[in-house]
Design a protein around this motif. Structure first.
Motif, short mmCIF file in Angstrom:
data_model
loop_
_atom_site.label_atom_id
_atom_site.label_comp_id
_atom_site.label_asym_id
_atom_site.label_seq_id
_atom_site.Cartn_x
_atom_site.Cartn_y
_atom_site.Cartn_z
N PRO A 68 0.82 -1.21 0.00
CA PRO A 68 0.00 0.00 0.00
C PRO A 68 0.86 1.27 0.00
O PRO A 68 2.02 1.25 0.40
N ILE A 69 0.28 2.37 -0.44
CA ILE A 69 0.94 3.67 -0.37
C ILE A 69 1.13 4.06 1.09
O ILE A 69 0.28 3.80 1.94
N GLY A 70 2.28 4.69 1.39
CA GLY A 70 2.50 5.22 2.73
C GLY A 70 3.54 4.48 3.55
O GLY A 70 3.61 4.68 4.77
N ILE A 71 4.37 3.66 2.90
CA ILE A 71 5.41 2.93 3.62
C ILE A 71 6.66 2.86 2.74
O ILE A 71 6.58 2.66 1.53
N GLY A 72 7.81 3.07 3.36
CA GLY A 72 9.08 2.99 2.65
C GLY A 72 10.18 2.68 3.63
O GLY A 72 9.96 2.57 4.84
N VAL A 73 11.38 2.52 3.11
CA VAL A 73 12.54 2.30 3.98
C VAL A 73 13.73 3.08 3.46
O VAL A 73 13.86 3.33 2.25
N LEU A 74 14.59 3.47 4.38
CA LEU A 74 15.91 3.99 4.05
C LEU A 74 16.92 3.04 4.68
O LEU A 74 16.93 2.85 5.90
N LEU A 75 17.72 2.40 3.82
CA LEU A 75 18.82 1.58 4.35
C LEU A 75 19.99 2.50 4.65
O LEU A 75 20.40 3.30 3.80
N VAL A 76 20.52 2.41 5.87
CA VAL A 76 21.61 3.28 6.30
C VAL A 76 22.67 2.43 7.00
O VAL A 76 22.35 1.73 7.97
N ARG A 77 23.89 2.49 6.51
CA ARG A 77 24.97 1.73 7.15
C ARG A 77 25.07 2.13 8.62
O ARG A 77 24.95 3.31 8.97
N ARG A 78 25.32 1.14 9.46
CA ARG A 78 25.28 1.35 10.91
C ARG A 78 26.27 2.40 11.38
O ARG A 78 26.02 3.12 12.34
N GLU A 79 27.41 2.53 10.70
CA GLU A 79 28.43 3.48 11.14
C GLU A 79 28.23 4.88 10.60
O GLU A 79 28.97 5.81 10.94
N LEU A 80 27.19 5.10 9.76
CA LEU A 80 26.97 6.39 9.13
C LEU A 80 26.15 7.30 10.03
O LEU A 80 25.04 6.96 10.44
N GLY A 81 26.67 8.48 10.31
CA GLY A 81 25.94 9.45 11.11
C GLY A 81 24.89 10.16 10.27
O GLY A 81 25.18 10.62 9.17
N VAL A 82 23.66 10.25 10.80
CA VAL A 82 22.56 10.93 10.12
C VAL A 82 21.84 11.82 11.12
O VAL A 82 21.39 11.35 12.17
N THR A 83 21.72 13.10 10.82
CA THR A 83 20.98 14.02 11.68
C THR A 83 19.50 13.85 11.43
O THR A 83 19.05 13.94 10.28
N PRO A 84 18.70 13.60 12.47
CA PRO A 84 17.26 13.39 12.25
C PRO A 84 16.59 14.59 11.61
O PRO A 84 16.97 15.73 11.84
N VAL A 85 15.58 14.32 10.81
CA VAL A 85 14.72 15.36 10.25
C VAL A 85 13.44 15.46 11.08
O VAL A 85 12.90 16.55 11.28
N LEU A 86 12.96 14.32 11.58
CA LEU A 86 11.82 14.28 12.49
C LEU A 86 12.32 14.03 13.90
O LEU A 86 13.17 13.16 14.12
N HIS A 87 11.78 14.75 14.86
CA HIS A 87 12.17 14.58 16.26
C HIS A 87 10.96 14.15 17.07
O HIS A 87 9.83 14.59 16.81
N GLY A 88 11.19 13.28 18.03
CA GLY A 88 10.08 12.80 18.84
C GLY A 88 10.51 11.69 19.77
O GLY A 88 11.36 11.88 20.63
#
Length: 400
Positions: free
Chosen positions: A206-226
């Motif tokens: 269904p529409i409304g679900i996805g994934v981002l694969l991110v290597r475990r050692e890669l730093g990513v600053t969140p866009v959503l906070h909660g």
């Protein structure tokens, strides 16, 4: 009866995904809750995560659940760039034919946060200019993003060469693989990528679900906070039915991958040969049919025909098609992909994209080939060249 040839926009939900979704709907409980119902919901999520990881060549902890491909792309571009910008790496390198979900956040960062954005060019088939890429990726580059396969013309990019260039500069590399996953083999670990986007509704979820694969050692600053879910990279309650349906659809698509690619290439050849054989002056865009092109994609330029008029004519004949990215549907502007490939304004407005998927049949192909000549004739009869519109002197593109 409708003939659906717009699978690149969204593909029908697979029965196995619908069943997984419906079953998960009956399970109460927040996956973050500690009680028995919450633990059951968490188990369903983690089983789905493990299945997705196995099918995409990733570790389960590298699977970050999002609300779709657009959010995953935004998280990759903004999150990876911001994690490095403070250390002096302010460069951002993308291809000129990226999906708007990559292109616009990159342009926003350049306009509002000082990113040094470079858009690498492509040739007339939509293939990345590797020499331009090599020049563009430097020690100041924070992130490189090049799509695995183009959503409009179906051209597959040389991801291995992109990764090589990024590694030499010490820059992480992301790929929007929304169109590629399920159509061509995608192995995250083997690719050398640091991040990869996939979307459920392109696979039969269904529409409304996805994934981002991110290597475990890669730093990513969140866009959503909660609440700090998904490794504190993407806060928000994980939708149990959605991720279960995603995992089911992905597994079926990957399991059938090789045989389905052969079937779709056979139908693709019929579409291409049929269109080129019966419509004067039509041109196939992108790379030739074969390993350099998605098996379900056939994109044409139809000179002298406005794309909107052509689509309306096909729709009246019961055929669903598109002119390019569905995320820009209804926006009266030429395709940025075709413009990057060297088309002028008129040619960039004359695209016709016919995309095949898991429900496509030879009957569908014959139906569109029968309807197309009259539709093209109508669209050419209604064609009126657009006058160039004078732009304001200070016209800054903003949006994400």
């Amino acid at each position: 009866m409708t003939t659906y040839l717009d699978h690149a926009a969204t593909t029908p939900v697979r029965p196995v995904a619908a069943a997984a979704f419906a079953e998960a709907l009956e399970q109460v409980g927040n996956p973050s809750s500690l009680h028995a119902a919450g633990r059951t919901a968490r188990r369903l999520v983690e089983e789905a995560r493990e299945s997705i990881a196995a099918d995409l060549g990733a570790h389960p902890t590298e699977v970050i659940v999002t609300a779709g491909g657009t959010e995953a792309d935004n998280l990759a571009i903004q999150g990876i760039w911001r994690a490095r910008a403070g250390g002096g790496r302010r460069g951002l390198v993308i291809s000129a034919v990226e999906h708007p979900a990559v292109l616009e956040p990159a342009q926003w960062l350049a306009a509002h946060e000082g990113a040094d954005l470079i858009e690498v060019g492509v040739d007339s088939a939509g293939r990345l200019d590797l020499d331009d890429l090599e020049r563009s990726v430097t020690a100041r580059t924070a992130v490189v993003s090049v799509m695995w396969a183009n959503n409009e013309v179906g051209t597959i990019q040389p991801i291995e060469r992109v990764v090589e260039a990024a590694v030499r500069a010490g820059a992480p590399v992301h790929s929007d693989a929304v169109q590629a996953v399920g159509q061509v083999p995608v192995d995250f670990a083997a690719s050398g990528l640091d991040a990869l986007t996939a979307s459920g509704h392109k696979l039969g979820a269904p529409i409304g679900i996805g994934v981002l694969l991110v290597r475990r050692e890669l730093g990513v600053t969140p866009v959503l906070h909660g609440g700090g879910q998904e490794r504190a990279v993407r806060s928000g309650t994980v939708p149990v039915p959605g991720i279960r349906a995603f995992a089911a659809a992905l597994h079926e698509a990957v399991a059938a991958g090789e045989a389905e690619a052969v079937r779709l290439r056979h139908l693709q050849e019929q579409v291409i040969d049929g269109v080129l054989g019966q419509i004067p002056d039509v041109h196939l865009r992108g790379t030739p049919a074969g390993p350099g092109r998605l098996p379900g994609n056939a994109h044409f330029s139809v000179p002298g025909a406005d794309a909107d008029a052509l689509l309306f004519a096909l729709d009246a004949a019961g055929v669903c098609a598109s002119s390019g990215s569905a995320c820009q549907a209804g926006v009266q502007q030429p395709s940025h992909v075709l413009a990057a490939m060297g088309d002028d304004d008129g040619a960039a407005r004359s695209g016709l994209r016919l995309t095949l998927g898991w429900t496509s049949s030879e009957e569908d192909v014959q139906t569109v080939l029968a309807a197309l000549p009259a539709a093209v004739q109508q669209a050419r009869a209604a064609f009126r060249p657009r006058k160039a519109r004078r732009q304001p002197q200070e016209d800054v593109k903003v949006g994400s």
